[in-house]
Design a protein around this motif. Structure first.
Motif, mmCIF file in Angstrom:
data_model
loop_
_atom_site.group_PDB
_atom_site.id
_atom_site.type_symbol
_atom_site.label_atom_id
_atom_site.label_comp_id
_atom_site.label_asym_id
_atom_site.label_seq_id
_atom_site.Cartn_x
_atom_site.Cartn_y
_atom_site.Cartn_z
ATOM 1 N N LEU A 27 16.483 -49.576 -2.547
ATOM 2 C CA LEU A 27 16.750 -49.215 -1.169
ATOM 3 C C LEU A 27 15.672 -49.682 -0.218
ATOM 4 C CD1 LEU A 27 18.036 -45.589 -1.704
ATOM 5 C CD2 LEU A 27 19.374 -47.620 -1.261
ATOM 6 N N SER A 51 11.725 -49.253 5.064
ATOM 7 C CA SER A 51 12.462 -48.311 4.214
ATOM 8 C C SER A 51 13.848 -47.997 4.773
ATOM 9 C CB SER A 51 11.674 -47.014 4.044
ATOM 10 O OG SER A 51 11.569 -46.340 5.282
ATOM 11 N N LEU A 53 14.401 -45.931 7.215
ATOM 12 C CA LEU A 53 14.415 -44.533 7.626
ATOM 13 C C LEU A 53 13.897 -44.393 9.054
ATOM 14 C CD1 LEU A 53 12.887 -42.933 4.409
ATOM 15 C CD2 LEU A 53 15.289 -42.958 5.093
ATOM 16 N N LEU A 87 9.370 -43.778 -1.062
ATOM 17 C CA LEU A 87 10.477 -43.481 -0.151
ATOM 18 C C LEU A 87 11.815 -43.919 -0.748
ATOM 19 C CD1 LEU A 87 8.792 -44.423 3.227
ATOM 20 C CD2 LEU A 87 9.511 -42.136 2.494
ATOM 21 N N ALA A 88 11.830 -45.047 -1.431
ATOM 22 C CA ALA A 88 13.069 -45.495 -2.078
ATOM 23 C C ALA A 88 13.470 -44.521 -3.174
ATOM 24 C CB ALA A 88 12.887 -46.900 -2.651
ATOM 25 N N ARG A 89 12.486 -44.029 -3.903
ATOM 26 C CA ARG A 89 12.765 -43.050 -4.965
ATOM 27 C C ARG A 89 13.333 -41.766 -4.380
ATOM 28 N NH1 ARG A 89 8.145 -40.987 -9.223
ATOM 29 N NH2 ARG A 89 9.557 -40.768 -10.989
ATOM 30 N N ILE A 90 12.775 -41.319 -3.269
ATOM 31 C CA ILE A 90 13.283 -40.115 -2.597
ATOM 32 C C ILE A 90 14.720 -40.330 -2.157
ATOM 33 C CG2 ILE A 90 13.034 -38.693 -0.523
ATOM 34 C CD1 ILE A 90 9.967 -39.127 -0.820
ATOM 35 N N GLN A 91 15.016 -41.484 -1.593
ATOM 36 C CA GLN A 91 16.374 -41.764 -1.139
ATOM 37 C C GLN A 91 17.352 -41.778 -2.309
ATOM 38 O OE1 GLN A 91 15.351 -45.404 1.047
ATOM 39 N NE2 GLN A 91 16.264 -44.444 2.852
ATOM 40 N N ARG A 92 16.960 -42.394 -3.433
ATOM 41 C CA ARG A 92 17.845 -42.430 -4.594
ATOM 42 C C ARG A 92 18.095 -41.029 -5.137
ATOM 43 N NH1 ARG A 92 14.436 -46.664 -6.005
ATOM 44 N NH2 ARG A 92 13.482 -45.395 -7.628
ATOM 45 N N ARG A 94 17.819 -38.179 -3.542
ATOM 46 C CA ARG A 94 18.578 -37.408 -2.550
ATOM 47 C C ARG A 94 20.059 -37.766 -2.612
ATOM 48 N NH1 ARG A 94 19.723 -33.092 0.204
ATOM 49 N NH2 ARG A 94 19.993 -33.379 2.416
ATOM 50 N N ALA A 95 20.358 -39.035 -2.846
ATOM 51 C CA ALA A 95 21.756 -39.462 -2.930
ATOM 52 C C ALA A 95 22.398 -39.001 -4.235
ATOM 53 C CB ALA A 95 21.847 -40.988 -2.822
ATOM 54 N N TYR A 101 15.042 -31.438 0.751
ATOM 55 C CA TYR A 101 13.803 -32.201 0.701
ATOM 56 C C TYR A 101 12.634 -31.361 0.193
ATOM 57 C CZ TYR A 101 16.122 -35.972 3.182
ATOM 58 O OH TYR A 101 16.972 -36.978 3.536
#
Length: 136
Positions: A27, A51, A53, A87-92, A94-95, A101
């Protein structure tokens, strides 16, 4: 689901909703225009842009302790380049998981701990020359 082909051979796909969108493994958009300060830190705008975001969401992640950042004398946030991967890990996550959060911090800590333990196990197995153990 695709619609009739366009006059150039291209097919037009209907827009997808977040629930119907296929999973994306990466992401983080990397660009050659990202400017690094001399000590290789990224500013808030560069991290937000790369990112995908909003800067306010990145600030929230910093406030929740999900992403590490430092402040300079002017109060501006600066990030290590590794913050983009975080941040990419958080997005993955979260999805993929129905987590808020705030609870994401616990999940990230647990995943980091699992990675550390797996690395330690690999190192200990690499030093072991016994071939009588089989993990099939």
């Amino acid at each position: 689901m695709t619609t009739a082909p366009r006059p150039g051979g291209e097919s037009r796909r209907p827009p997808t909703t977040p629930a119907s969108r296929p999973a994306i493994n990466v992401l983080v958009r990397t660009t050659r225009t990202t400017t690094l300060v001399p000590d290789r830190r990224l500013g808030l705008d560069a991290v937000a842009r790369d990112s995908g975001l909003h800067p306010d969401l990145v600030r929230r992640f910093v406030a929740l302790g999900l992403v590490d950042a430092t402040r300079d004398a002017g109060g501006r946030l600066w990030f290590e380049p590794s913050a983009l991967a975080t941040l990419a890990r958080i997005q993955r996550l979260r999805a993929a998981l129905p987590l808020n959060y705030a609870s994401m911090g616990l999940v990230l800590d647990l995943l980091d701990r699992i990675s550390e333990l797996e690395d330690a196990l690999r190192r200990s197995n690499a030093g072991s020359s016994r071939s009588d153990e089989s993990w099939i």
